[in-house]
Design an enzyme around this catalytic site. Structure first.
Site, PDB file in Angstrom:
ATOM      1  N   CYS A 383      49.874  32.318  25.139  1.00 28.32           N
ATOM      2  CA  CYS A 383      49.505  31.412  26.254  1.00 28.32           C
ATOM      3  C   CYS A 383      48.775  30.184  25.838  1.00 28.32           C
ATOM      4  CB  CYS A 383      48.674  32.255  27.105  1.00 28.32           C
ATOM      5  SG  CYS A 383      48.889  31.741  28.786  1.00 28.32           S
ATOM      6  N   HIS A 509      51.816  36.947  27.912  1.00 31.92           N
ATOM      7  CA  HIS A 509      50.864  37.789  27.240  1.00 31.92           C
ATOM      8  C   HIS A 509      51.372  39.091  26.826  1.00 31.92           C
ATOM      9  CE1 HIS A 509      47.007  35.241  27.957  1.00 31.92           C
ATOM     10  NE2 HIS A 509      47.425  34.967  29.046  1.00 31.92           N
ATOM     11  N   GLU A 511      50.531  40.973  24.609  1.00 36.08           N
ATOM     12  CA  GLU A 511      49.473  42.058  24.277  1.00 36.08           C
ATOM     13  C   GLU A 511      49.292  43.125  25.331  1.00 36.08           C
ATOM     14  OE1 GLU A 511      48.809  38.718  24.716  1.00 36.08           O
ATOM     15  OE2 GLU A 511      46.887  38.492  25.780  1.00 36.08           O
TER      16      GLU A 511
HETATM   17  N1  GLN Z   1      44.742  27.359  30.256  1.00 33.40           N
HETATM   18  C1  GLN Z   1      45.878  27.679  30.092  1.00 33.40           C
HETATM   19  C2  GLN Z   1      46.700  27.542  31.467  1.00 33.40           C
HETATM   20  O1  GLN Z   1      46.070  27.799  32.596  1.00 33.40           O
HETATM   21  C3  GLN Z   1      46.200  28.786  29.477  1.00 33.40           C
HETATM   22  C4  GLN Z   1      46.042  30.084  30.104  1.00 33.40           C
HETATM   23  C5  GLN Z   1      45.935  31.204  29.296  1.00 33.40           C
HETATM   24  O2  GLN Z   1      45.729  31.099  27.749  1.00 33.40           O
HETATM   25  N2  GLN Z   1      46.001  32.504  29.925  1.00 33.40           N
HETATM   26  O3  GLN Z   1      47.925  27.625  31.568  1.00 33.40           O
END
Ligand code: GLN
Length: 537
Positions: A383, A509, A511
């Site tokens: 992300c 994600h 994970e």
């Molecule tokens: N801050 C970033 C976004 O909102 C990444 C979010 C995250 O890593 N879950 O896109």
């Protein structure tokens, strides 16, 4: 047949592993052929943990349907290998919000709205929704917090009422406590357990089973004493000695005969013998001596490992599959900015940058990513870790440091990561990101495609920003491969560096979908590449 419920409460102190115990007992039941679901009742007034700082709360765990939940939901899904939904995590905030909006609509026809029965009825309504939405025969319900907390009283009152609503044969109460050891006499003490059971009784709940967590071996005498003073059968006092291997907990509880006792009390006939062979192999492999592999995790909340719970677990699952012992260096990105921690990076065979929000420590992460790209050190970006991999690459390709995500610099010259169009007009922070499961098509011949071995995957998301397609062409020409795209081709879900052994960033994600016996393919790919780099496999 009526749904059966197992309720988990905690006493003495918090953090004794209620979530893991509930998850492990869920696994015991699943192994016997029963369908289960687990629900967590959280006493705080936030609607969900999505708006809370990871320092306060640890990781925010995301479900298929996009619910932002407590990290215990991760334990449930990993231990039992199930997929849960939104109703599986309820908070005081949600309960009150619902009751108050009904009151405003006039649904209560002039009544006075009170904790009992209105709040407790809403809690019970939400507990009942779990079996309806998941089809589970047995629902395990964990009450957050510790008995004696003011906040959890309405939840305890609701589960108390459920025994008379549903009947003794359909409800089972497990109370989890802690046995402290007094250093001078090396004696385990049962008094705090007795007190917490008394406290629970005073609210009208008599536990059917006491799980007594301890850092030291617990002898029969202690269990008998607890049984006597707390009025439970001796075999329903289950010692749970701290184990360095988390995934051993189901085996310990199996040995103690926990599942058979619960099923018998809930009136179930035995269905099938549990088969623990795969699980035992997993624990064996964990304990085996393996070559060491050092990985740096560069984050902003590294002092609190719980903030990266699923990432750590996914790394462990992958390490088991690859056959290495991980030494994770938890590096604070702000420290990297100050020039500290670089020895750890240099000693590492892989670098991982997990998700995150806000501008603090961004540059330190970018420096670590630059190092990984230049030195051809395997890299996995999750992300935010993907977005910063794009920023780092952009600064190099565009030959300008004025290249950023607009999350951190709204007026940057090269906004290579930008707010998604659907996010532009959103002002509320809670529950408004792009959340939950979305499909992703994998490009033939890419690292990602090779790792997954399939053409289409579904992964869980939690973000507002995305890759800015204005740079796609230019970045492709310079060696960034957009190996995972949304089916319409519009959203970049995975980016990777073509001329690199393993440099992959995912907008989602991965994970959250890793399981102890089924490590996530991208984590396996990453750990394997790191192990090859280090020459340990
Ligand atoms: N801050 C970033 C976004 O909102 C990444 C979010 C995250 O890593 N879950 O896109």
């Amino acid at each position: 047949m009526a749904t059966k419920y197992i309720f988990f409460t905690g006493g003495v102190v918090s953090s004794v592993g209620k979530g893991v115990t509930a998850a492990a007992i869920g696994r015991l039941l699943k192994e016997r052929g029963f369908s289960v679901a687990v629900q967590k009742l959280d006493p705080y007034i936030n609607v969900d943990p999505g708006t809370m700082s990871p320092y306060q709360h640890g990781e925010v765990y995301v479900l298929d349907d996009g619910a932002e939940t407590d990290l215990d939901l991760g334990h449930y899904e990993r231990f039992i290998d199930i997929r849960l939904n939104r109703v599986c995590n309820i908070t005081t905030g949600q309960v009150y919000a619902e009751v108050i909006s009904k009151e405003r609509r006039g649904d209560y026809l002039g009544g006075t709205i009170q904790v009992i029965p209105h709040i407790t009825n809403e809690i019970k309504r939400r507990i009942a929704m779990v079996s309806r939405t998941t089809g589970a025969e047995i629902v395990l319900v964990e009450v957050g917090g510790t008995v004696g907390d003011i906040e959890s009283l309405p939840f305890l009152e609701a589960i108390r009422q459920l025994r008379s609503d549903l009947g003794r044969e359909n409800t089972f109460y497990v109370h989890l406590t802690w046995l402290p050891m007094i250093g001078a006499t090396e004696e385990l003490k049962t008094k705090p357990t007795q007190h917490s059971v008394r406290e629970l009784r005073s609210i009208g709940i008599s536990p059917d089973m006491i799980v007594a967590r301890s850092d030291h071996p617990v002898d029969d005498g202690i269990c008998e004493k607890i049984a006597l003073f707390c009025d439970v059968e001796a075999r329903a006092v289950v010692p749970m000695v701290t184990t360095p291997v988390l995934y051993q907990v189901p085996l310990l509880l199996e040995e103690a005969g926990v599942a058979d006792l619960i099923l018998h009390r809930l009136g179930f006939e035995p269905r099938q013998m549990p088969d623990w062979s795969a699980w035992k192999r997993l624990v064996e492999r964990t304990k085996q001596e393996k070559p060491k592999l050092t990985i740096s995790l560069v984050g902003k909340y590294v002092e609190l490992h719980d903030a990266y719970m699923s990432v750590r677990e996914a790394l462990r699952h992958a390490a088991l599959e690859v056959g290495v012992e991980l030494d994770i260096r938890w590096l604070h990105s702000v420290e990297l900015e100050k020039g500290k921690g670089w020895d750890d990076i240099r000693e590492s065979a892989g670098v991982i940058v997990p998700g995150g929000f806000g501008s603090r420590g961004i540059e330190g992460k970018i420096q670590a990513i630059r190092y990984a790209r230049n030195e051809k050190v395997p890299y996995l970006g999750l992300c935010l870790g993907m977005q910063l991999m794009v920023v780092e690459f952009g600064r190099w390709v565009l030959e300008s440091d004025d290249c950023n995500s607009t999350e951190f610099d709204r007026t940057t010259r090269y906004p290579v990561i930008d707010l998604m169009p659907e996010q532009v007009d959103i002002t509320d922070m809670g529950g408004t990101m792009r959340l939950g499961l979305y499909p992703c098509m994998l490009q033939e011949g890419s690292i990602a495609r090779k790792a997954y071995g399939v053409e289409k995957v579904d992964e869980r998301h939690r973000h507002r920003f995305e890759f800015n397609n204005a740079y796609r062409q230019r970045f492709s020409e310079r060696g960034m491969r957009f190996s995972g795209l949304s089916p319409d081709g519009r959203l970049v879900e995975i980016a990777e560096i073509a001329d690199h052994p393993f440099m992959v960033g995912t907008q989602f994600h991965p994970e959250f979908l890793s399981r102890p016996n089924r490590a996530h393919p991208l984590f396996v790919g990453f750990v394997r590449a790191a192990a090859q780099k280090a020459g340990v496999i």
